[in-house]
Design a protein around this motif. Structure first.
Motif, short mmCIF file in Angstrom:
data_model
loop_
_atom_site.label_atom_id
_atom_site.label_comp_id
_atom_site.label_asym_id
_atom_site.label_seq_id
_atom_site.Cartn_x
_atom_site.Cartn_y
_atom_site.Cartn_z
N VAL A 215 1.00 -1.26 0.01
CA VAL A 215 -0.14 -0.06 0.08
C VAL A 215 0.88 1.32 0.10
N ILE A 216 1.82 1.09 0.97
CA ILE A 216 2.79 2.35 0.85
C ILE A 216 3.25 2.77 -0.74
N LEU A 218 2.42 1.80 -3.48
CA LEU A 218 1.55 2.19 -4.22
C LEU A 218 1.07 3.79 -4.08
N ALA A 219 0.98 4.06 -2.91
CA ALA A 219 0.57 5.36 -2.27
C ALA A 219 1.82 6.46 -2.84
N ILE A 220 3.02 5.96 -2.60
CA ILE A 220 4.12 6.88 -2.95
C ILE A 220 3.98 7.21 -4.23
N ILE A 221 4.15 6.18 -5.07
CA ILE A 221 4.21 6.36 -6.54
C ILE A 221 2.91 7.28 -7.12
N THR A 222 2.01 6.85 -6.73
CA THR A 222 0.30 7.56 -6.97
C THR A 222 0.64 8.96 -6.70
N ALA A 223 1.27 9.34 -5.29
CA ALA A 223 1.29 10.67 -4.96
C ALA A 223 2.27 11.50 -5.57
N LEU A 224 3.41 10.88 -5.95
CA LEU A 224 4.35 11.64 -6.78
C LEU A 224 4.26 11.89 -8.07
N LYS A 225 3.07 11.21 -8.85
CA LYS A 225 2.60 11.15 -10.16
C LYS A 225 1.49 12.22 -10.19
N VAL A 280 12.97 9.47 -13.33
CA VAL A 280 14.18 8.97 -12.54
C VAL A 280 14.09 9.45 -11.14
N ILE A 281 13.33 10.71 -10.79
CA ILE A 281 13.23 10.96 -9.28
C ILE A 281 12.15 10.07 -8.79
N VAL A 282 11.21 9.70 -9.49
CA VAL A 282 10.17 8.84 -8.98
C VAL A 282 10.82 7.41 -8.71
N GLY A 283 11.42 7.01 -9.65
CA GLY A 283 12.19 5.86 -9.67
C GLY A 283 13.10 5.54 -8.26
N MET A 284 13.80 6.76 -8.27
CA MET A 284 14.80 6.67 -7.30
C MET A 284 14.04 6.58 -5.93
N ILE A 285 13.05 7.48 -5.81
CA ILE A 285 12.17 7.43 -4.45
C ILE A 285 11.83 5.89 -4.20
N SER A 286 11.27 5.24 -5.16
CA SER A 286 10.68 3.72 -5.28
C SER A 286 11.72 2.84 -4.71
N PHE A 290 11.82 0.69 -1.40
CA PHE A 290 12.14 -0.66 -1.61
C PHE A 290 13.15 -1.37 -0.73
N TYR A 291 14.42 -0.60 -1.06
CA TYR A 291 15.43 -1.16 -0.32
C TYR A 291 15.35 -1.13 1.25
N ALA A 292 14.72 0.16 1.65
CA ALA A 292 14.52 0.52 3.07
C ALA A 292 13.60 -0.99 3.55
N SER A 293 12.24 -1.21 2.95
CA SER A 293 11.37 -1.97 3.38
C SER A 293 12.01 -3.35 3.49
N ARG A 294 12.97 -3.99 2.42
CA ARG A 294 13.64 -4.95 2.44
C ARG A 294 14.65 -5.15 3.61
N ARG A 295 15.46 -4.11 3.88
CA ARG A 295 16.17 -4.25 4.94
C ARG A 295 15.36 -4.41 6.27
N MET A 296 14.15 -3.62 6.29
CA MET A 296 13.35 -3.93 7.55
C MET A 296 13.00 -5.52 7.77
N ASN A 297 12.66 -6.02 6.54
CA ASN A 297 12.38 -7.44 6.74
C ASN A 297 13.14 -8.21 7.31
N GLN A 298 14.66 -7.98 6.64
CA GLN A 298 15.63 -8.73 7.11
C GLN A 298 15.93 -8.81 8.32
N THR A 299 15.80 -7.44 9.07
CA THR A 299 15.92 -7.19 10.55
C THR A 299 15.05 -8.00 11.37
N ASP A 300 13.82 -8.03 10.89
CA ASP A 300 12.67 -8.60 11.71
C ASP A 300 12.99 -10.05 11.68
#
Length: 300
Positions: A215-216, A218-225, A280-286, A290-300
């Motif tokens: 959801v987050i 999708l929300a980020i990409i939709t809000a940026l666009k 490129v800006i939208v892609g970088m934010i995404s 994605f990288y932050a959420s993946r690191r959080m999953n690995q930490t959990d």
């Protein structure tokens, strides 16, 4: 039917959608990619200018102001939409009377055209004769009304309108996630003495993690666009206060009044370069998310 006929028969089903993807998806991208390096107004001869358009972007304060506005708009929209959608989903997931009707009511803004929705809200927030100001004046809450679409409140107004249009969609996604959590987990936690808040903190939120991440994202990409409702409500004004990145880009291809006074003529070449940088800006934010959420999953 031999293998060749079988293959041709199968490809005949794929061909229409593949052709549409090629004509409406890939060709426009290739066209824009080419004209990033040209000075082209949409008519006449295109003149090759190399990286001049990208050099112009670096000095274009209107574009970078629109990038800042985009982050403010997207951040405000996410801060309102995600918690509200989760709260509504948690309420409607319980045995509430009339919950089916309420789900339909909250989801209805999602199926309404963004332009129509923005026109309706314009009649509400119009500073001169809007419904909201008439109510405030007649009820004595304000002497002269509030300039909702003025420099002070315009960004807040467009964020509220965007959040109203998006919350129903994310509410349904959260609701689907909540209904996949087994009820016996809550029953077992109740036997252990867990209250509603503890259940929400230690059961609902962790088990809703994958849905939350989706959801987050999708929300980020939709809000940026997003820019459609802003274009109808303020056209990026006043004085560029609500001009977000993709609205600025839109004006380079289809000049309209309001917002940036400098965008008065079509600039297909420069617009293509701005489109590339915006993507490129939208892609970088995404990717960062994605990288932050993946690191959080690995930490959990």
């Amino acid at each position: 039917m031999n293998k060749t006929k079988h293959a041709l028969f199968s490809y005949s089903f794929i061909f229409p959608s593949a052709l549409l993807t090629l004509v409406l998806g890939i060709y426009p991208i290739a066209w824009a990619f080419r004209y990033m390096f040209y000075d082209y107004k949409g008519f006449g001869t295109a003149r090759f200018t190399g990286l001049a358009n990208f050099s112009r972007i670096l000095k274009d304060t209107q574009f970078w102001d629109s990038v800042v506005n985009t982050f403010v708009y997207a951040g405000g929209k996410l801060l309102i939409t995600i918690p509200l959608a989760l709260l509504l989903a948690a309420i409607l997931n319980r045995g509430l009377r009339g919950r089916q009707l309420l789900r339909g009511i909250f989801f209805m803004p999602t199926v309404i055209s963004t332009a129509v929705m923005a026109v309706v809200f314009f009649t509400i927030f119009n500073s001169y004769n809007g419904i909201l100001n008439q109510f405030l004046i007649r009820s004595g809450l304000s002497d002269s009304g509030v300039d909702w679409l003025g420099p002070k409140y315009a960004m807040l107004t467009v964020i509220l309108v965007a959040a109203w249009g998006a919350v129903g969609n994310y509410m349904l996604l959260f609701l689907a996630g909540l209904q996949n959590i087994p009820e016996d987990v809550y029953e077992a936690s109740s036997l252990d003495g867990a209250g509603k808040i503890q259940q929400f903190r230690y059961i609902t939120l962790p088990m809703l993690g994958p849905v939350m991440q989706m959801v987050i994202m999708l929300a980020i990409i939709t809000a940026l666009k997003g820019y459609e409702s802003i274009m109808v409500l303020t056209e990026g004004g006043p004085v560029g206060k609500t001009e977000v990145m993709f609205l600025y880009l839109y004006k380079l291809f289809f000049p309209v009044g309001g917002g940036s006074a400098a965008v008065q003529v079509q600039e297909f070449g420069y617009g293509s370069a701005v489109a590339f940088v915006s993507a490129v800006i939208v892609g970088m934010i995404s990717l960062i998310y994605f990288y932050a959420s993946r690191r959080m999953n690995q930490t959990d």
